[in-house]
Every structure is written in structure tokens, then in C-alpha cells.
Design an enzyme around this catalytic site. Structure first.
Site, PDB file in Angstrom:
ATOM      1  N   ASP A 173      -6.510 -49.220  30.112  1.00  0.00           N
ATOM      2  CA  ASP A 173      -6.892 -48.124  30.998  1.00  0.00           C
ATOM      3  C   ASP A 173      -8.211 -48.539  31.658  1.00  0.00           C
ATOM      4  O   ASP A 173      -8.926 -49.411  31.140  1.00  0.00           O
ATOM      5  CB  ASP A 173      -7.051 -46.864  30.149  1.00  0.00           C
ATOM      6  CG  ASP A 173      -7.710 -45.747  30.910  1.00  0.00           C
ATOM      7  OD1 ASP A 173      -7.192 -45.364  31.971  1.00  0.00           O
ATOM      8  OD2 ASP A 173      -8.760 -45.259  30.453  1.00  0.00           O
ATOM      9  N   ASP A 217     -10.834 -46.163  33.735  1.00  0.00           N
ATOM     10  CA  ASP A 217     -11.975 -45.242  33.656  1.00  0.00           C
ATOM     11  C   ASP A 217     -12.200 -44.766  32.226  1.00  0.00           C
ATOM     12  O   ASP A 217     -11.284 -44.253  31.590  1.00  0.00           O
ATOM     13  CB  ASP A 217     -11.720 -44.036  34.565  1.00  0.00           C
ATOM     14  CG  ASP A 217     -11.567 -44.471  36.008  1.00  0.00           C
ATOM     15  OD1 ASP A 217     -12.498 -45.115  36.521  1.00  0.00           O
ATOM     16  OD2 ASP A 217     -10.519 -44.196  36.623  1.00  0.00           O
ATOM     17  N   ASN A 272     -38.635 -42.736  15.583  1.00  0.00           N
ATOM     18  CA  ASN A 272     -37.702 -42.159  16.555  1.00  0.00           C
ATOM     19  C   ASN A 272     -38.297 -42.099  17.959  1.00  0.00           C
ATOM     20  O   ASN A 272     -39.480 -41.839  18.137  1.00  0.00           O
ATOM     21  CB  ASN A 272     -37.297 -40.758  16.119  1.00  0.00           C
ATOM     22  CG  ASN A 272     -36.578 -40.748  14.783  1.00  0.00           C
ATOM     23  OD1 ASN A 272     -37.051 -41.363  13.820  1.00  0.00           O
ATOM     24  ND2 ASN A 272     -35.451 -40.101  14.724  1.00  0.00           N
ATOM     25  N   ARG A 299     -22.603 -53.194  13.609  1.00  0.00           N
ATOM     26  CA  ARG A 299     -21.432 -52.439  13.121  1.00  0.00           C
ATOM     27  C   ARG A 299     -21.461 -51.025  13.682  1.00  0.00           C
ATOM     28  O   ARG A 299     -22.496 -50.572  14.155  1.00  0.00           O
ATOM     29  CB  ARG A 299     -21.437 -52.371  11.584  1.00  0.00           C
ATOM     30  CG  ARG A 299     -22.664 -51.645  11.026  1.00  0.00           C
ATOM     31  CD  ARG A 299     -22.616 -51.456   9.522  1.00  0.00           C
ATOM     32  NE  ARG A 299     -23.853 -50.854   9.035  1.00  0.00           N
ATOM     33  CZ  ARG A 299     -24.063 -49.555   8.890  1.00  0.00           C
ATOM     34  NH1 ARG A 299     -23.106 -48.688   9.215  1.00  0.00           N
ATOM     35  NH2 ARG A 299     -25.218 -49.093   8.451  1.00  0.00           N
ATOM     36  N   GLU A 337     -32.916 -44.474  16.127  1.00  0.00           N
ATOM     37  CA  GLU A 337     -33.660 -44.623  14.862  1.00  0.00           C
ATOM     38  C   GLU A 337     -34.031 -46.083  14.597  1.00  0.00           C
ATOM     39  O   GLU A 337     -33.338 -46.769  13.838  1.00  0.00           O
ATOM     40  CB  GLU A 337     -32.790 -44.126  13.694  1.00  0.00           C
ATOM     41  CG  GLU A 337     -32.150 -42.774  13.873  1.00  0.00           C
ATOM     42  CD  GLU A 337     -32.892 -41.686  13.101  1.00  0.00           C
ATOM     43  OE1 GLU A 337     -33.815 -42.040  12.330  1.00  0.00           O
ATOM     44  OE2 GLU A 337     -32.583 -40.504  13.300  1.00  0.00           O
TER      45      GLU A 337
END
Ligand code: ADP
Ligand code: RBF
Ligand code: MG
Length: 381
Positions: free
Chosen positions: A17, A19, A261, A336, A311
């Protein structure tokens, strides 16, 4: 996370596909829609994104006209809206892993088709901005070349016919629910790459992965990727930065792993374009220096967050906090997808394994070269 089921049906061709799977079209469509509904005194709130994903342009237009009670027909809407969108197609970003996948499959002579609900003219225009794409697909099927678009299987069946392979030998890669339904109805194997964090809705798919970076072609009898090295995958580097903000206050307390953060304000576009997951790279901290960094981006499934957070764990022992300081990151590799864990200990152990992978990888020239990235020194380093 990718749930690897060992037994898959072997395939010989791949149907993609466009989009939302290869291109980050949503971003551009939302930007143009936002500007468009203002003309009618309305405010775009993004609530249609779910409804228009994977639909034909007319279906999508009808949904927007109805929901926003626009004083025009779906046809009029399209006549006005389409030229605005065309102007922006050169700006559509390629989703992470799309170029890698196309090069890999075409390099191994795996027959490839593009099957999209978009009209032919739109598809050709969109992919004309992407080097090497046109020549990689031996078949392109558009929404206006079949009687009924996805979720009808017609578009995929026609693609298989033109590729000269049996439907059961095709692997479909799709981000939308109508696309997954269409692929299964065509009797094909389907990998879903949801562009929204709602993978529980994709029960029909044979596998649900978080991003194209997580695809394992060998599960389907296709040649494996060979660019993973010691648990790390190089990606096209990207940047993000800003002052360090307060997080949930549990990084150091609960996990013993502090994460500096960054505010997600102003970064919604950048964050929607990058899949959640565990990444690594280099961090420049304005007054202090340059450090290796490993980070997660996403919803932290173990803690079931509702907001996508950034993070970064800087791989250095600091004497204290540095809230408010300018932190700049260059993200150069992927490790991952984010995962859930049965215990806090197993989450912590996994993050320490991520750290070891990042530390080792960042010593290799392929990744270490980016410590000289001028963006990192943009502040006062
Ligand atoms: P919060 O939830 O507010 O982010 P954390 O417990 O995750 O709190 O702690 C993060 C803070 O700890 C950072 O904002 C930073 O000021 C500080 N800090 C100290 N050492 C580190 C490190 N090695 N990496 C990231 N942040 C660190
Ligand atoms: N949280 C998760 O729920 N799942 C993960 O797989 C996960 N991986 C992480 C990997 C790294 C390298 C880091 C630094 C954090 C990760 N976390 C993960 C996020 C962690 O839950 C978060 O930093 C704390 O909740 C602090 O807010
Ligand atoms: Mg934190």
C-alpha cells in the site's frame, strides 16, 4: 511489538500500500484539511483521521463534509480540496524503513506491486518525488482502475493477476483496516503496520508490526535484511531537542534509570512520523558536554501511558539534575519496538541490554561520526 509466529505461508511476491505504509501522507492531508475547514469557519481537530485512512478520496470527502457539516457536496469538496493537496505532495515524507524495504526487495528481484485506493494520477505524482520507486514496481494498481476499492479484494486480486502470481503467494503490507480486510479477502498473507497505536483492532492480519523497520521478510520465505549488526540497525539520522522537562518522576525512582524528558509540544509532526521504539544516538547537553544516549519513544506500554513521550537516558553518571537545560539529540540507530513486560525486573534488564547495544554500536564509525553533527553544538557546547 512484533509477535513472531514461526509458521508462515511462504510467498514469492509483495504488494504494498502507498499512503500510510510507505509515505507519511496523513501529516500533509491533516495540514491541508486544517487550513481548508477554516474557510468555512470550522476548526480541524483531527478526529477524521481514523475514518479517512485507507478510504477512496470520495469516501473520505463525504466523511469530512458530513462530520463538519460543510455547506457543499463531497464532489465540490474534492474539486476545491484536491488542487491544494497536489501542491503539497512534494513535501510528503517517506516513512522510516520504506526506502530500505523497496531497495531490499528490488535488489533481490522480488516481484513488487503498489496497490492504492488513490487515483492513478495521484499515485504517479506522489512517487515521482521518490528516487527509484517508479522502476521498482512492476505493477501499479490505482483505485480508479478497479470497480471497487479496498476493503474489496479486487485491487489486490488484479495486482496478483498482473504480477502473474497466485493470490496465495502474495504478501500484502498495509497500514489501514480496510486494506487488511481487502488483503485477507483476496486470500493473501497480510502484515499490518498500523499508523495508529491501535494494533488490537488488526486481528485479521497474519502479523502486526510496529514499523517497517521491524519487518522480517525471512518469516515469509523472502531474503532476510542484512543490515542489522549486533542488535542495532542504522537509520537516516534525525534531530530533536529542547529544554529538559519534568517527566512522570519514576525513571530514577522506580527503574533506577533516569530519563531526561523533552517536551513533546511543537514536535507532534516529527513524533507522528517516527514510529515508537527504542533508539540510540548522541546527546549534547548545553553546559556539560556530549554523551552517548539510548532512548525510548512512545507510550511505555508497561506503564500504559496515554501520551507519546521522549525518554533519553544519557550514558554518563551526573552529579545532579539538569532540568531546564538545553538537550539536543541526534538519533542514528534503532534497536527494537517498545514492549510490555511481565515484571519490572524484566523491563529493567531489557533497558540495560539496550544500553549495552547502544554503547557498543556508538563506537563504530558508522554511528560515531555523528558526534560531530553541528546540531549537537547548536547551543553553547
Ligand atoms: P522525570 O520523570 O522528571 O524525567 P527521572 O527520574 O526520569 O525524572 O529523572 C530524570 C532527570 O534526572 C533528568 O531530567 C535529569 O535532570 C536527571 N539525570 C541525571 N542523570 C541522568 C542521566 N544519566 N540521563 C538522563 N537524565 C539524568
Ligand atoms: N517502557 C516500556 O513500557 N517498554 C519498553 O520497552 C521500554 N523500553 C525502554 C528503553 C529505554 C532505552 C529506555 C530509556 C526506556 C524504556 N522504557 C520502556 C520507558 C520507561 O518505561 C520510562 O523511561 C519510564 O517509565 C520513565 O518514565
Ligand atoms: Mg524521565
Amino acid at each position: 511489538m512484533s509477535i513472531a509466529k514461526p509458521l508462515k505461508r511462504l510467498v514469492s511476491a509483495v504488494i504494498l500500500d502507498l499512503d500510510g505504509t510507505l509515505l507519511h501522507t496523513d501529516g500533509i492531508v491533516s495540514d491541508v484539511l486544517k487550513a481548508f475547514v477554516v474557510r468555512y469557519g470550522k476548526q480541524w481537530d483531527g478526529r477524521e483521521t481514523q475514518k479517512i485512512l485507507g478510504r477512496t478520496p470520495l469516501e473520505a470527502a463525504a466523511a469530512v463534509v458530513e462530520d463538519y457539516k460543510l455547506p457543499c457536496s463531497a464532489d465540490d469538496f474534492l474539486t476545491q480540496f484536491t488542487p491544494l493537496l497536489y501542491d503539497q505532495w512534494c513535501k510528503i515524507k517517506v516513512l522510516p524503513g520504506a526506502n530500505r524495504l523497496i531497495k531490499h526487495l528490488s535488489g533481490h528481484n522480488v516481484p513488487m506491486a503498489l496497490a492504492s485506493n488513490s487515483p492513478r494520477e495521484n499515485i504517479e505524482s506522489k512517487i515521482s518525488y521518490q528516487q527509484g520507486w517508479m522502476g521498482s514496481f512492476s505493477v501499479i494498481i490505482a483505485g480508479d482502475e478497479v470497480r471497487t476499492g479496498k476493503p474489496s479484494p479486487e485491487i489486490f486480486l488484479e495486482a496478483a493477476k498482473r504480477l502473474n502470481v497466485k493470490p496465495s503467494s502474495c504478501l500484502v503490507i498495509e497500514d489501514s483496516l480496510p486494506g487488511v480486510t481487502a488483503g485477507k479477502a483476496a486470500g493473501m498473507e497480510v502484515v499490518a503496520v498500523p499508523s495508529i497505536p491501535k494494533s488490537h483492532l488488526y486481528t485479521e492480519a497474519d502479523e502486526v508490526i510496529n514499523s517497517l523497520l521491524d519487518l522480517q521478510p525471512e518469516l515469509w520465505g523472502l531474503p532476510p535484511f542484512e543490515d542489522w549488526m549486533e542488535g542495532a540497525l542504522p537509520i537516516e539520522p534525525w534531530h530533536i531537542g529542547g529544554p529538559v522537562v519534568k517527566g512522570f518522576g519514576r525513571g530514577s525512582k522506580v527503574l533506577g534509570i533516569p530519563t531526561a524528558n523533552l517536551s513533546t509540544k511543537g514536535y507532534s509532526a516529527l513524533l507522528s512520523e517516527h514510529p515508537s521504539g527504542v533508539y540510540f544516538g548522541w546527546a549534547g547537553l548545553s553546559s556539560q558536554g556530549l554523551y552517548k544516549m539510548v532512548m525510548s519513544i512512545g507510550w511505555n506500554p508497561y506503564f500504559n501511558n496515554t501520551e507519546k513521550t521522549i525518554e533519553p537516558w544519557l550514558l554518563h553518571e551526573f552529579d545532579g539534575d539538569f532540568y531546564g537545560e538545553e538537550l539536543r539529540l541526534v538519533i542514528v540507530g534503532y534497536i527494537r519496538p517498545e514492549a510490555n513486560f511481565s515484571s519490572l525486573e524484566s523491563l529493567i534488564a531489557k533497558i540495560h541490554e539496550d544500553r549495552r547495544i547502544a554503547e557498543r554500536a556508538l563506537d563504530i564509525p558508522m554511528y560515531s561520526q555523528y558526534r560531530d553533527d553541528p546540531y549537537l553544538k547548536g547551543s553553547s557546547l
